[in-house]
Design a protein around this motif. Structure first.
Motif, PDB file in Angstrom:
ATOM      1  N   GLY A  43      28.223  64.085 -68.165  1.00  0.00           N
ATOM      2  CA  GLY A  43      29.206  63.016 -68.359  1.00  0.00           C
ATOM      3  C   GLY A  43      28.550  61.649 -68.443  1.00  0.00           C
ATOM      4  O   GLY A  43      28.887  60.843 -69.319  1.00  0.00           O
ATOM      5  N   PHE A  44      27.605  61.374 -67.532  1.00  0.00           N
ATOM      6  CA  PHE A  44      26.896  60.090 -67.582  1.00  0.00           C
ATOM      7  C   PHE A  44      26.060  59.963 -68.850  1.00  0.00           C
ATOM      8  O   PHE A  44      25.975  58.887 -69.448  1.00  0.00           O
ATOM      9  N   GLY A  45      25.444  61.072 -69.285  1.00  0.00           N
ATOM     10  CA  GLY A  45      24.662  61.039 -70.527  1.00  0.00           C
ATOM     11  C   GLY A  45      25.526  60.698 -71.727  1.00  0.00           C
ATOM     12  O   GLY A  45      25.169  59.844 -72.546  1.00  0.00           O
ATOM     13  N   ILE A  46      26.673  61.327 -71.835  1.00  0.00           N
ATOM     14  CA  ILE A  46      27.587  61.042 -72.944  1.00  0.00           C
ATOM     15  C   ILE A  46      28.090  59.606 -72.855  1.00  0.00           C
ATOM     16  O   ILE A  46      28.184  58.903 -73.866  1.00  0.00           O
ATOM     17  N   PHE A  47      28.397  59.154 -71.633  1.00  0.00           N
ATOM     18  CA  PHE A  47      28.887  57.786 -71.434  1.00  0.00           C
ATOM     19  C   PHE A  47      27.863  56.763 -71.927  1.00  0.00           C
ATOM     20  O   PHE A  47      28.207  55.830 -72.650  1.00  0.00           O
ATOM     21  N   PHE A  48      26.599  56.928 -71.553  1.00  0.00           N
ATOM     22  CA  PHE A  48      25.576  55.968 -71.957  1.00  0.00           C
ATOM     23  C   PHE A  48      25.280  56.037 -73.457  1.00  0.00           C
ATOM     24  O   PHE A  48      25.000  55.011 -74.083  1.00  0.00           O
ATOM     25  N   ARG A  51      28.182  54.278 -75.137  1.00  0.00           N
ATOM     26  CA  ARG A  51      28.080  52.846 -74.869  1.00  0.00           C
ATOM     27  C   ARG A  51      26.976  52.201 -75.705  1.00  0.00           C
ATOM     28  O   ARG A  51      27.125  51.093 -76.203  1.00  0.00           O
ATOM     29  N   ARG A  52      25.872  52.908 -75.894  1.00  0.00           N
ATOM     30  CA  ARG A  52      24.766  52.376 -76.681  1.00  0.00           C
ATOM     31  C   ARG A  52      25.159  52.212 -78.155  1.00  0.00           C
ATOM     32  O   ARG A  52      24.895  51.191 -78.767  1.00  0.00           O
ATOM     33  N   PHE A  53      25.802  53.236 -78.716  1.00  0.00           N
ATOM     34  CA  PHE A  53      26.187  53.156 -80.123  1.00  0.00           C
ATOM     35  C   PHE A  53      27.371  52.224 -80.338  1.00  0.00           C
ATOM     36  O   PHE A  53      27.496  51.607 -81.373  1.00  0.00           O
ATOM     37  N   TYR A  54      28.229  52.113 -79.372  1.00  0.00           N
ATOM     38  CA  TYR A  54      29.363  51.197 -79.482  1.00  0.00           C
ATOM     39  C   TYR A  54      28.896  49.752 -79.370  1.00  0.00           C
ATOM     40  O   TYR A  54      29.489  48.865 -79.954  1.00  0.00           O
ATOM     41  N   GLY A  55      27.799  49.515 -78.661  1.00  0.00           N
ATOM     42  CA  GLY A  55      27.276  48.159 -78.491  1.00  0.00           C
ATOM     43  C   GLY A  55      26.737  47.563 -79.782  1.00  0.00           C
ATOM     44  O   GLY A  55      26.632  46.358 -79.915  1.00  0.00           O
ATOM     45  N   ALA A  56      26.411  48.387 -80.781  1.00  0.00           N
ATOM     46  CA  ALA A  56      25.870  47.899 -82.044  1.00  0.00           C
ATOM     47  C   ALA A  56      26.975  47.525 -83.029  1.00  0.00           C
ATOM     48  O   ALA A  56      26.718  47.277 -84.186  1.00  0.00           O
ATOM     49  N   ASN A  57      28.193  47.483 -82.586  1.00  0.00           N
ATOM     50  CA  ASN A  57      29.334  47.167 -83.435  1.00  0.00           C
ATOM     51  C   ASN A  57      29.280  45.701 -83.873  1.00  0.00           C
ATOM     52  O   ASN A  57      29.129  44.817 -83.049  1.00  0.00           O
TER      53      ASN A  57
END
Length: 126
Positions: A43-48, A51-57
């Motif tokens: 769950g933490f792996g998927i969350f990060f 979050r990483r790919f969403y941050g490049a928006n």
């Protein structure tokens, strides 16, 4: 009243899940704890990753530019409010005030946010 069947179905699934969790914990506690840890790590792996790919928006950079401009504007208005008119005592003070008034103002507090302003909508022509 139509949603009663789905309500009972969801309650039944929740009860079965609780019974399964309790029976697994009673039968093999170490496997239960290990399964919980594996679930948390995944769950933490998927969350990060999300979050990483969403941050490049690119919308996020536009939002940060807007926040930066708003902060500058707020700071500028606070400085205007905090300034109190001083008593004019000397003639040299008047000449400096005239120079400041004639100075053209810079629009540095304004920022351009890129968007789809030039794009026209497709409309039916009659």
């Amino acid at each position: 009243m139509k949603n009663r069947t789905s309500f009972y179905f969801v309650i039944g699934l929740i009860m079965l899940a609780i019974i399964g969790v309790v029976s697994r914990f009673i039968s093999n506690p170490m496997a239960f704890i290990q399964g919980i840890f594996i679930f948390l790590i995944i769950g933490f792996g998927i969350f990060f990753l999300v979050r990483r790919f969403y941050g490049a928006n690119p919308a996020k950079s536009e939002q940060s530019a807007f926040r930066k401009a708003a902060k500058r504007s707020k700071k500028r208005f606070q400085q205007k409010d905090s300034r109190k008119p001083a008593a004019k005592t000397a003639n040299s003070n008047v000449s400096t005030l005239k120079k400041v008034k004639n100075k053209p103002r810079s629009a540095a507090h304004l920022t351009v946010i890129e968007g789809k302003k030039g794009k026209k909508k497709k409309r039916a022509s009659f």
